[in-house]
Design a protein around this motif. Structure first.
Motif, PDB file in Angstrom:
ATOM      1  N   SER A 192       0.673  -0.925  -0.010  1.00 39.93           N
ATOM      2  CA  SER A 192      -0.056   0.147  -0.119  1.00 39.93           C
ATOM      3  C   SER A 192       0.884   1.199   0.107  1.00 39.93           C
ATOM      4  CB  SER A 192      -1.008  -0.096   1.077  1.00 39.93           C
ATOM      5  OG  SER A 192      -0.274   0.378   2.243  1.00 39.93           O
ATOM      6  N   GLU A 193       2.178   1.251   0.560  1.00 37.47           N
ATOM      7  CA  GLU A 193       2.892   2.166   0.527  1.00 37.47           C
ATOM      8  C   GLU A 193       3.547   2.559  -0.698  1.00 37.47           C
ATOM      9  OE1 GLU A 193       7.006   4.229   3.112  1.00 37.47           O
ATOM     10  OE2 GLU A 193       5.998   2.359   3.840  1.00 37.47           O
ATOM     11  N   VAL A 194       3.687   1.130  -1.890  1.00 40.60           N
ATOM     12  CA  VAL A 194       4.847   1.695  -2.674  1.00 40.60           C
ATOM     13  C   VAL A 194       3.716   1.925  -4.247  1.00 40.60           C
ATOM     14  CG1 VAL A 194       7.150   0.861  -1.480  1.00 40.60           C
ATOM     15  CG2 VAL A 194       4.938  -0.916  -2.985  1.00 40.60           C
ATOM     16  N   ILE A 196       0.712   2.818  -6.885  1.00 44.97           N
ATOM     17  CA  ILE A 196      -0.237   3.839  -6.695  1.00 44.97           C
ATOM     18  C   ILE A 196      -1.172   3.642  -8.188  1.00 44.97           C
ATOM     19  CG2 ILE A 196       0.300   6.653  -7.293  1.00 44.97           C
ATOM     20  CD1 ILE A 196       2.897   4.988  -5.095  1.00 44.97           C
ATOM     21  N   TYR A 197      -2.109   4.027  -7.520  1.00 47.25           N
ATOM     22  CA  TYR A 197      -3.644   3.916  -8.967  1.00 47.25           C
ATOM     23  C   TYR A 197      -2.957   5.777  -9.570  1.00 47.25           C
ATOM     24  CZ  TYR A 197      -3.977  -1.116  -8.538  1.00 47.25           C
ATOM     25  OH  TYR A 197      -3.114  -2.376  -7.709  1.00 47.25           O
ATOM     26  N   ASP A 198      -2.725   6.121 -10.698  1.00 50.06           N
ATOM     27  CA  ASP A 198      -3.657   6.695 -11.526  1.00 50.06           C
ATOM     28  C   ASP A 198      -2.828   8.100 -11.217  1.00 50.06           C
ATOM     29  OD1 ASP A 198      -5.195   5.585 -12.651  1.00 50.06           O
ATOM     30  OD2 ASP A 198      -7.091   5.751 -11.533  1.00 50.06           O
ATOM     31  N   HIS A 199      -2.869   8.789 -10.215  1.00 49.99           N
ATOM     32  CA  HIS A 199      -1.937   9.401  -9.751  1.00 49.99           C
ATOM     33  C   HIS A 199      -1.657   9.877  -8.218  1.00 49.99           C
ATOM     34  CE1 HIS A 199      -5.557  11.034  -7.672  1.00 49.99           C
ATOM     35  NE2 HIS A 199      -6.145  11.391  -9.238  1.00 49.99           N
ATOM     36  N   PHE A 200      -0.670  10.518  -7.250  1.00 47.38           N
ATOM     37  CA  PHE A 200      -0.188  10.647  -6.292  1.00 47.38           C
ATOM     38  C   PHE A 200      -1.357  11.257  -5.280  1.00 47.38           C
ATOM     39  CE2 PHE A 200       3.896   9.392  -7.861  1.00 47.38           C
ATOM     40  CZ  PHE A 200       4.327   7.765  -6.656  1.00 47.38           C
TER      41      PHE A 200
END
Length: 200
Positions: A192-194, A196-200
């Motif tokens: 979950s920390e690394v 990312i979907y679509d954008h930060f």
């Protein structure tokens, strides 16, 4: 060994059986698979320096904070890249394709890299990274262990191997039979920390 197992079992091993030698066929297999690693525009800019000379390996070990795996492992490989591979007869990278494809792609190679020194270096590091992972996973599948290394003086090592001015060292990989297993994993970050979907 399947790919999932090779990825899960690959570890950075520091201690090797110095008496073990890989066969010529094993070494050939390792590099036949390494050169299948992807490169941008198929420029195949990696260069693999296999250090066999014992005196040279000792010098490199001294330039690598005296890490013993340099001389104990069966293979010491310096992963380098030709920064100017893109301009050295680029037709050869597409020689097995149609003239139409060559006429379209080869000019694109030159346009993409010409005058872009940082991009050339970035590409070198990307290519070395992908080839290095191929080498390490192949080694694991063959029953060997490996260790990628950046702990060395690149200027000294460059001098030792007579690195051409238009080449760069990415990192070193050693391959061999483990004398001691790797330490337990230090701790992987949670997905979950690394992820990312679509954008930060």
């Amino acid at each position: 060994m399947n790919t999932f197992d090779a990825i899960q079992q690959r570890r950075s091993v520091k201690h090797y059986d110095a008496s073990h030698q890989m066969t010529d066929q094993e070494i050939k297999t390792l590099f036949e698979l390494a050169i299948l690693s992807p490169t941008s525009f198929n420029i195949q800019n990696w260069r693999f320096v296999v250090v066999k000379n014992p005196d040279l390996r000792q010098k490199i070990q001294e330039a690598a904070w005296n890490q013993s795996q340099i001389t104990e492992a069966s293979l010491t490989i310096i992963l380098c890249a030709d920064l100017k591979a893109w301009q050295k007869n680029p037709n050869r990278y597409w020689r097995n394709t149609s003239e139409e494809i060559r006429d379209r792609l080869v000019p694109m190679i030159v346009q993409f890299y010409e005058g872009k020194e940082q991009l050339q270096r970035d590409e070198a590091m990307r290519s070395c990274g992908m080839a290095g992972q191929t080498i390490m996973l192949t080694a694991k599948a063959m029953g060997y262990d490996s260790c990628p290394m950046i702990g060395f003086d690149p200027q000294k090592v460059s001098q030792f191997i007579n690195l051409p001015a238009d080449h760069v060292i990415g990192f070193i990989i050693v391959v061999g039979k483990a004398a001691k297993p790797a330490n337990p994993r230090g701790g992987q970050l949670d997905l979950s920390e690394v992820l990312i979907y679509d954008h930060f």
